[in-house]
Each structure stands twice: as C-alpha cells, then as structure tokens.
Motif scaffolding. Structure first.
Motif, PDB file in Angstrom:
ATOM      1  N   ILE A  54      41.313  39.178  37.396  1.00 14.89           N
ATOM      2  CA  ILE A  54      40.728  39.719  36.166  1.00 14.89           C
ATOM      3  C   ILE A  54      40.730  41.243  36.202  1.00 14.89           C
ATOM      4  O   ILE A  54      41.090  41.911  35.220  1.00 14.89           O
ATOM      5  N   PHE A  55      40.334  41.788  37.333  1.00 11.73           N
ATOM      6  CA  PHE A  55      40.304  43.248  37.511  1.00 11.73           C
ATOM      7  C   PHE A  55      41.691  43.850  37.273  1.00 11.73           C
ATOM      8  O   PHE A  55      41.849  44.850  36.544  1.00 11.73           O
ATOM      9  N   ALA A  56      42.716  43.237  37.856  1.00 11.33           N
ATOM     10  CA  ALA A  56      44.080  43.756  37.728  1.00 11.33           C
ATOM     11  C   ALA A  56      44.642  43.564  36.324  1.00 11.33           C
ATOM     12  O   ALA A  56      45.354  44.435  35.807  1.00 11.33           O
ATOM     13  N   PHE A  76      33.722  51.150  37.269  1.00 12.26           N
ATOM     14  CA  PHE A  76      33.311  50.107  36.329  1.00 12.26           C
ATOM     15  C   PHE A  76      33.039  48.793  37.055  1.00 12.26           C
ATOM     16  O   PHE A  76      32.158  48.028  36.662  1.00 12.26           O
ATOM     17  N   LEU A  77      33.795  48.546  38.118  1.00 13.23           N
ATOM     18  CA  LEU A  77      33.542  47.364  38.942  1.00 13.23           C
ATOM     19  C   LEU A  77      32.148  47.439  39.551  1.00 13.23           C
ATOM     20  O   LEU A  77      31.388  46.458  39.528  1.00 13.23           O
ATOM     21  N   GLY A  78      31.796  48.606  40.089  1.00 15.40           N
ATOM     22  CA  GLY A  78      30.471  48.775  40.683  1.00 15.40           C
ATOM     23  C   GLY A  78      29.359  48.728  39.666  1.00 15.40           C
ATOM     24  O   GLY A  78      28.306  48.112  39.901  1.00 15.40           O
ATOM     25  N   VAL A  79      29.557  49.361  38.519  1.00 10.53           N
ATOM     26  CA  VAL A  79      28.541  49.338  37.467  1.00 10.53           C
ATOM     27  C   VAL A  79      28.277  47.909  37.004  1.00 10.53           C
ATOM     28  O   VAL A  79      27.131  47.503  36.773  1.00 10.53           O
ATOM     29  N   GLY A  80      29.340  47.120  36.868  1.00 11.31           N
ATOM     30  CA  GLY A  80      29.179  45.727  36.484  1.00 11.31           C
ATOM     31  C   GLY A  80      28.381  44.947  37.510  1.00 11.31           C
ATOM     32  O   GLY A  80      27.527  44.116  37.148  1.00 11.31           O
ATOM     33  N   VAL A 255      38.498  51.528  27.224  1.00 10.53           N
ATOM     34  CA  VAL A 255      37.227  50.798  27.171  1.00 10.53           C
ATOM     35  C   VAL A 255      37.445  49.313  27.462  1.00 10.53           C
ATOM     36  O   VAL A 255      36.683  48.700  28.221  1.00 10.53           O
ATOM     37  N   ILE A 256      38.463  48.725  26.868  1.00 11.23           N
ATOM     38  CA  ILE A 256      38.759  47.308  27.125  1.00 11.23           C
ATOM     39  C   ILE A 256      39.053  47.090  28.604  1.00 11.23           C
ATOM     40  O   ILE A 256      38.566  46.134  29.225  1.00 11.23           O
ATOM     41  N   SER A 257      39.833  48.001  29.178  1.00  9.23           N
ATOM     42  CA  SER A 257      40.157  47.899  30.595  1.00  9.23           C
ATOM     43  C   SER A 257      38.899  48.021  31.453  1.00  9.23           C
ATOM     44  O   SER A 257      38.729  47.288  32.433  1.00  9.23           O
ATOM     45  N   ALA A 264      34.715  41.646  36.142  1.00  6.94           N
ATOM     46  CA  ALA A 264      35.019  41.299  37.533  1.00  6.94           C
ATOM     47  C   ALA A 264      33.834  41.630  38.445  1.00  6.94           C
ATOM     48  O   ALA A 264      33.481  40.841  39.331  1.00  6.94           O
ATOM     49  N   GLY A 265      33.222  42.792  38.219  1.00 10.48           N
ATOM     50  CA  GLY A 265      32.059  43.152  39.022  1.00 10.48           C
ATOM     51  C   GLY A 265      30.887  42.214  38.798  1.00 10.48           C
ATOM     52  O   GLY A 265      30.179  41.845  39.745  1.00 10.48           O
TER      53      GLY A 265
END
Length: 401
Positions: A54-56, A76-80, A255-257, A264-265
């Motif tokens: 999902i991340f990729a 963004f991964l960490g924020v999630g 933003v979508i990315s 993912a996060g």
C-alpha cells in the motif's frame, strides 16, 4: 467490470488471487524440510508485504505519474501510526476509527508539506521533502515527547482513558486490537500433510484494504486526472506555457500519496499498537523509493512486487547464516567448503542489504523498467519461440502500466 477495461480487470483479479491465496503460495516447502526457512507464509511477514505494498502504490501515484521524487514519505507513515495509537488510547480498540483517523491526519499533514515543497521541482523538491521528514523525525524523537513518548515510542498502557472500551481485560492485561470483536491476532492453522498454513484475521483485513487501494490506484491511472499527471511528468513547462496551472494537480497527487502512506502507518499500528520515531527516518523514505523503482515506477503492479521482494529479502534472506551455508555445501571437500562459505558470508545474514544493493544496481542498469520489464522480456522471449513454432509473428509489446 468495476469500471475497468479487460486488461485492468485481469490485473486486479490476478493481484486478488495472489493476495488472498498468499498463505498457500508463500509456503511452498514442508515444515520439516531443510528449505522451510524460505517459507514466508506466516502472519507478521504477510502483513508487512501488503502494508508496504500500500505504501509503495501510494508513492507510485506521486513519483510514477508526476516524476516528483519525494524523500520524505516516511513522515506520513509515522504520522499515521501515531494517530492510530492515540485513537486506541482515547476511543476504542476498534481498528476502523483508527485507520480512518490515520488517513485524515496524514492527508492534512501532506497538504501542509506539499503546499510548501511543491513551490520547487526536481532535486530541490526532493531536498525539501527530506528536510521536512527529518524535522518530523526529530520532533517526534525529542521535542514532542509528551505526544510521541520520544525514543521509547507511543504504546498502550493500563491507564489509558479509553471512552468506548475497557482499559484492562478481566485478567489485568491490555486489550488487543479488533474489528467489531474480531481480534486482529486471531489465527487459524490448517495442517495438510507436511505443510502448516496460517490464516490471520489481521492479514486478511490488510489484504482487503490493499486490494481496495490498488483498485483506486488503477482508477486514478486511467482517469483524466491521471492523464494530466502524466502530462506534468512529460513536459510541465509546456503545460505552463499554455496557461494551465499544474500546481493543483501535483498537490492533489501529493496529498493522495500521503494518505496512502498514512493508511499504511495506521495498518501497522492496528496490527501492532506501537508507534516509534524510527518509522519517520529518511531510511524508511528511501526504502519505498527502492520498492517502487525495483518493481517498476509508473506501472501498476510494480510497486507491489518491489515491496514484496524487499521485505522477503529483509526477513527471510537475512536469516541465512554460516551454519546454514555449511549444511548446504557439506558435500564439498572441507577446504573448498570453508572457502565457499567465506566468499558468500558477506552477502547473507546481516549483509543481506549488500546483496539487495547489488541486485538493485543490476535492475537499474539492465532493467530500467524494474521487475515488470523483466517479466515482459521473458514473456516476449516465450512468445517469440511460440511464434516460430507456429510460423506466425509475435505481437509487439508495450510498456506495462
């Protein structure tokens, strides 16, 4: 079907079959065989396959379509992850609200960073995103300790003021994450002969969300919006000369990315309710770049393949040690066996990243289109051989999307 053409529908069905049948596909060797260490069909690793897929896929919407290379997507991964864990601490252990919050917060954070970073392009954009990611990492690691718990990481405790749930179970332990009562850690095991297959509720939740995310990415690729993003990658200056403002399109893609990364996060925290600052390091951002390029930037299935390839190397190939090598080459004379193990030793175990780096170099040099291009070349070879046997001409292939 589902608003997709025949080719995209077939691709979606292939991804669905591979994902849903992963417990079987990733366990090709019997449990008691010497090759069982290469099996990857256990829940934790399968979850990482689809989560980083999902991340990729999300990163590929930005980099693959617009050509904007971000080195800050780990933020963004960490924020999630942090958002999801706070939802578990304050509201309930249901993963659905946590996942929704992680996507929203990551999207807002991406809007802020993208609004500033997209004022520049090329290497300057990449440096700006890297700077924001490192700022986020340092804030989470030290400055925002009351929110992130610093280097220890944010985790659940028995004192959490959970509104829609209990802070502790009847036996005094911390509640586990669930989806309307279905625990994410619940696993069903099925023994068939010498094989042991595991079916995890958490994995299949991640798999279904990955399939939905992949479907949305396909629709974006085939939409007029996706066509506009391709035009930005092709020649942004020419578009500007025509009077078209490209910034809203690139900002929307950013933003979508970022929302994909937040998703993912959130899923990572849902499977293991812990969020640490290490998820926001620049190395995590570089990892998703490697996944996308290795699989095939700008293709649909490439990032998923790249994510699975790298995570397999990280978790399986790294387990090979000198003892395993000695077992493999025990049939050689002692002196030759030791020499072979000595030569291979730097490339396995803790040196798995060296092997991955060499493979990445080979892919970039000989397969610029990634693993997808490699698959296309193999298909063309077999098609050419078949055409020779039939006395017909093989059809020309086009780059995969």
């Amino acid at each position: 079907m589902f608003g997709l053409n025949k080719k995209d529908t077939s691709l979606l069905l292939v991804v669905a079959v591979l994902t849903l049948c992963a417990p079987f596909i990733l366990n090709p060797f019997p449990t008691d065989s010497g090759m069982a260490q290469f099996n990857a069909g256990y829940p934790d690793l399968m979850q990482r396959f689809v989560i980083f897929g999902i991340f990729a896929v999300g990163f590929n919407i930005l980099f693959g379509l617009t050509g904007y290379l971000s080195f800050g997507h780990a933020a963004f991964l960490g924020v999630g992850s942090y958002s999801a864990v706070w939802m578990f601490k304050l509201l309930s252990m249901n993963v659905l609200p946590a996942i929704i919050l992680s996507v929203i917060v990551a999207g807002l954070f991406a809007l802020l960073i993208g609004f500033v970073s997209l004022r520049r392009s090329g290497i300057y954009f990449s440096i700006l995103t890297l700077a924001f990611a490192q700022m986020s990492f340092n804030l989470a690691y030290s400055v925002l300790t009351p929110i992130t718990n610093g280097e220890t990481g944010l985790q659940l405790t028995l004192d959490d003021p959970r509104i829609l749930g209990v802070s502790a179970t009847a036996d005094g332990s911390i509640p586990v994450t669930s989806l309307f009562g279905l625990e994410m850690r619940s696993t069903y095991e099925m023994a068939v002969g010498g094989w042991n297959f595991q079916f995890s509720a958490g994995y299949y939740l991640c798999a279904i969300i990955m399939l939905i995310s992949f479907y949305i990415a396909v629709r974006i690729f085939r939409s007029p919006f996706g066509l506009m993003l391709r035009a930005v990658k092709c020649n942004q200056n020419r578009m500007r000369y025509t009077g078209l403002n490209t910034r809203p399109y690139t900002l929307a893609a950013f933003v979508i990315s970022g929302m994909y990364a937040g998703l993912a996060g959130g899923l990572m925290a849902s499977m293991d309710p812990l969020a640490g600052a290490e998820r926001m390091q620049w190395t995590a951002s570089g990892e998703v770049v490697l996944m996308t390029i290795l699989g095939g930037a700008g293709t649909l299935i490439g990032p998923v393949l790249g994510a699975g390839f790298i995570k397999y190397f990280e978790n399986i190939f790294s387990k090979i040690n000198d003892n395993v090598l000695h077992q493999w080459f025990s049939w050689l004379p002692d002196g030759l066996e030791d020499f072979v193990v000595f030569v291979i030793h730097p490339f396995i175990g803790k040196g798995w990243a060296l092997t991955l780096g060499l493979l990445f170099m080979a892919v970039v040099i000989f397969l610029p289109g990634g693993l997808v291009e490699g698959g296309q070349r193999l298909r063309n070879v077999f098609s050419r051989d078949k055409a020779k046997d039939d006395g017909t001409h093989a059809p020309k292939s086009h780059p995969a999307e």
